[in-house]
Design an enzyme around this catalytic site. Structure first.
Site, PDB file in Angstrom:
ATOM      1  N   LYS A 112      17.373   5.692 -38.098  1.00  0.00           N
ATOM      2  CA  LYS A 112      16.686   5.769 -36.803  1.00  0.00           C
ATOM      3  C   LYS A 112      17.333   6.860 -35.976  1.00  0.00           C
ATOM      4  CE  LYS A 112      13.333   3.592 -34.591  1.00  0.00           C
ATOM      5  NZ  LYS A 112      12.170   2.908 -35.152  1.00  0.00           N
TER       6      LYS A 112
HETATM    7  P1  NAD Z   1       5.030   4.082 -26.727  1.00  0.00           P
HETATM    8  O1  NAD Z   1       5.975   4.968 -26.025  1.00  0.00           O
HETATM    9  O2  NAD Z   1       3.776   4.644 -27.297  1.00  0.00           O
HETATM   10  O3  NAD Z   1       4.599   2.851 -25.795  1.00  0.00           O
HETATM   11  C1  NAD Z   1       5.478   2.052 -25.083  1.00  0.00           C
HETATM   12  C2  NAD Z   1       4.689   1.471 -23.921  1.00  0.00           C
HETATM   13  O4  NAD Z   1       5.506   0.512 -23.241  1.00  0.00           O
HETATM   14  C3  NAD Z   1       4.290   2.541 -22.888  1.00  0.00           C
HETATM   15  O5  NAD Z   1       2.938   2.351 -22.531  1.00  0.00           O
HETATM   16  C4  NAD Z   1       5.227   2.266 -21.718  1.00  0.00           C
HETATM   17  O6  NAD Z   1       4.676   2.635 -20.463  1.00  0.00           O
HETATM   18  C5  NAD Z   1       5.406   0.762 -21.839  1.00  0.00           C
HETATM   19  N1  NAD Z   1       6.622   0.278 -21.179  1.00  0.00           N
HETATM   20  C6  NAD Z   1       7.835   0.857 -21.132  1.00  0.00           C
HETATM   21  N2  NAD Z   1       8.689   0.104 -20.410  1.00  0.00           N
HETATM   22  C7  NAD Z   1       7.999  -0.976 -20.024  1.00  0.00           C
HETATM   23  C8  NAD Z   1       8.314  -2.118 -19.262  1.00  0.00           C
HETATM   24  N3  NAD Z   1       9.525  -2.291 -18.759  1.00  0.00           N
HETATM   25  N4  NAD Z   1       7.354  -3.058 -19.051  1.00  0.00           N
HETATM   26  C9  NAD Z   1       6.110  -2.890 -19.566  1.00  0.00           C
HETATM   27  N5  NAD Z   1       5.752  -1.821 -20.288  1.00  0.00           N
HETATM   28  C10 NAD Z   1       6.677  -0.877 -20.518  1.00  0.00           C
HETATM   29  O7  NAD Z   1       5.906   3.360 -27.862  1.00  0.00           O
HETATM   30  P2  NAD Z   1       5.390   2.662 -29.187  1.00  0.00           P
HETATM   31  O8  NAD Z   1       5.446   3.664 -30.279  1.00  0.00           O
HETATM   32  O9  NAD Z   1       4.148   1.908 -28.915  1.00  0.00           O
HETATM   33  O10 NAD Z   1       6.608   1.656 -29.464  1.00  0.00           O
HETATM   34  C11 NAD Z   1       6.699   0.406 -28.784  1.00  0.00           C
HETATM   35  C12 NAD Z   1       7.632  -0.501 -29.566  1.00  0.00           C
HETATM   36  O11 NAD Z   1       7.140  -0.637 -30.906  1.00  0.00           O
HETATM   37  C13 NAD Z   1       9.066   0.004 -29.719  1.00  0.00           C
HETATM   38  O12 NAD Z   1       9.937  -1.101 -29.746  1.00  0.00           O
HETATM   39  C14 NAD Z   1       9.068   0.670 -31.086  1.00  0.00           C
HETATM   40  O13 NAD Z   1      10.348   0.733 -31.667  1.00  0.00           O
HETATM   41  C15 NAD Z   1       8.158  -0.281 -31.829  1.00  0.00           C
HETATM   42  N6  NAD Z   1       7.549   0.299 -33.034  1.00  0.00           N
HETATM   43  C16 NAD Z   1       6.765   1.403 -32.966  1.00  0.00           C
HETATM   44  C17 NAD Z   1       6.185   1.905 -34.136  1.00  0.00           C
HETATM   45  C18 NAD Z   1       5.241   3.081 -34.121  1.00  0.00           C
HETATM   46  O14 NAD Z   1       4.624   3.343 -35.169  1.00  0.00           O
HETATM   47  N7  NAD Z   1       5.060   3.770 -33.023  1.00  0.00           N
HETATM   48  C19 NAD Z   1       6.448   1.293 -35.375  1.00  0.00           C
HETATM   49  C20 NAD Z   1       7.251   0.143 -35.417  1.00  0.00           C
HETATM   50  C21 NAD Z   1       7.790  -0.342 -34.229  1.00  0.00           C
END
Ligand code: NAD
Length: 474
Positions: A112
């Protein structure tokens, strides 16, 4: 105990939470102490501080890339852009990647990365310069490479950043035929795969569809009936949260009653229009101004609902709020949203928790498909599509000759068309999510010492990693 980086309480931090679950699962399996220690620790974590001249000034950025386990290579894991990135968080996420890949049988080790940056404070040109510079630093140490270490999008990054990274890597390695496989989550025009952007949210949907076929698991949480009409709260309408909410509302008739974002929340007991809200957030930078907006989103996690989908960041459900959480089912779309302590509180209350190492594995699963496509240099389905159509037409014609009846035209159109790339990606992803849930659930019920799905999932992952280490002779 260490302080959590994102929440103000005394729960275990993210890394300790992951390690405690690992210790418990390894204890049930009786893994030898020396091997247990070797698997648990991160193999290496690289910290880089690099300068980029922007706005007439030199800015110094700090980035990380942690490699948790190289028992399978390449190692795999996203790159996060956030002001909260730190070594402990990156190591926790890298460890989770190791266990996640083993659990869903994706042949990668865990890694990561992250960069301490608020992406909203920089324009696209500046972000491109920063991302390309970061890529050079990673490339110098083989921390980006199709054979050794393959990043992907995570919080704050997406297709655009992956395209920049792939392009920079290609410039540094012009004679390598496989440079396209150095990152996944690229745009389709740059060697990405159809269905990767939606993959993690799609995986959450498939996971829930499978959970709702397991009556015994639902009974643990006192849930009855199917997914249709279930009331859902989503935290974070980013890549993962948006797709999960969209598919569950549009295809499974779930009602998304609350969406919690950085600047507040939107509430509508009749079900929120997810596309409309997402468009509003893109245009206005937040959900303020949308119908049903409330400025205090903290109470949203404690709203009365059937399913809670934390899809933003870690540690949001902790010992300060766990006892007030009313959801019967929580699916961890984000990594580490429930602390170790909160997990116990919720489990004792009869809440069914679908753990992160399974629930959000759709992303890495489709990243694996993309990597295979890149090293194979051919789109899935390209060779078979026409042949499938021809064979199906012959079969239909045979049935018509034998019965003397005409095959229904609408059905014919559907079955004749050969599978497209996205059809194959979704089919592969659905299979992985369904099969994996079945094995986790079976394992949970097969052994009274296994208290929950999280421990069962970790046990399956550790068994596979142990077997890999043993065959390596380590
Ligand atoms: P992203 O940046 O696209 O979205 C995150 C969202 O959360 C944003 O809309 C942001 O405004 C919101 N956010 C941030 N802080 C917040 C808070 N305090 N309260 C409410 N909303 C809040 O990120 P993502 O890619 O969707 O990733 C989100 C989670 O999923 C992370 O934990 C990431 O590790 C996990 N994840 C992502 C993927 C992927 O393919 N993108 C894969 C596996 C796991």
């Amino acid at each position: 105990m260490k302080m959590n980086t994102t929440i103000d309480n005394h729960d275990s931090d993210f890394l300790s939470s992951v390690e405690k679950v690992f210790e418990e699962a390894a204890g049930i399996l009786n893994v030898a102490d020396d091997l247990k220690e070797k698997i648990k620790v991160s193999n290496s974590t690289y910290i880089v501080r690099f300068g980029v001249r922007l706005r007439g000034k030199l800015f110094t950025f700090t980035g990380y890339r942690s490699v948790h386990s190289e028992h399978r290579e390449p190692v795999k894991g996203g790159i996060r852009y956030s002001m909260h990135v730190n070594q402990s968080e990156v190591e926790a996420l890298a460890a989770l990647m190791t266990y996640k890949c083993a659990l869903v049988e994706v042949p990668f080790g865990g890694s990561k990365g992250g960069l301490i940056i608020d992406p909203t404070q920089w324009n696209a040109n500046e972000l491109e310069k920063i991302t390309r510079r970061f890529t050079q630093e990673l490339a110098k140490r083989d921390l980006i490479s199709p054979a050794q270490n393959v990043p992907a999008p995570d919080m704050g990054t997406g297709e655009r950043e992956m395209a920049w990274m792939a392009d920079e890597y290609k410039r540094l390695n012009p004679n390598d035929l496989n440079t396209g496989a150095c990152v996944t989550g690229k745009p389709v025009s740059k060697g990405g795969i159809r269905g990767r952007v939606e993959a993690t949210g799609r995986g959450v949907q498939y996971a829930l569809q499978e959970v709702f076929k397991h009556d015994r698991d639902l009974a643990f949480a006192g849930v009855t009936g199917g997914l249709s009409g279930k009331r859902v709260v989503v935290q974070g309408l980013g890549n993962v949260g948006f797709h999960a909410a969209k598919f569950l509302s549009e295809e499974d008739a779930c009602l998304i009653t609350h969406v919690l974002e950085r600047d507040g929340m939107v509430v509508d007991e009749e079900g929120i229009d997810i596309e409309a809200l997402s468009t509003h957030i893109s245009e206005h930078g937040g959900c303020k101004g949308f119908v049903g907006y409330e400025s205090d989103s903290k109470v949203g996690l404690q709203a009365d609902c059937d399913i809670l989908i934390p899809a933003a960041l870690e540690g949001v459900i902790n010992s300060t709020n766990a006892s007030n959480v009313k959801a019967k089912v929580i699916i961890e779309a984000a990594n580490g949203p429930i602390t170790y302590e909160a997990n116990h509180v919720l489990r004792d209350k009869g809440c069914l928790i679908i753990p992160d190492l399974y629930a959000n594995a759709g992303g890495v699963t489709v990243s694996y498909f993309e990597w295979v496509k890149n090293i194979g240099h051919i789109r899935f389905g390209r060779l078979q599509r026409r042949q499938h159509e021809r064979k199906t037409r012959q079969l239909v014609s045979g049935i018509e000759q034998m019965t003397g009846a005409q095959f229904p035209q609408e059905l014919l159109t559907k079955i004749v068309a050969g599978p497209s790339e996205v059809d194959l990606v979704r089919s592969g992803l659905e299979d992985v999510m369904c099969q994996t849930y079945q094995s986790i659930s079976e394992r949970w019920h097969a052994d009274d010492d296994i208290p929950d799905l999280r421990t069962a999932a970790m046990i399956i992952a550790i068994e596979r990693i142990v077997s890999s280490y043993e065959s390596l002779g380590i």
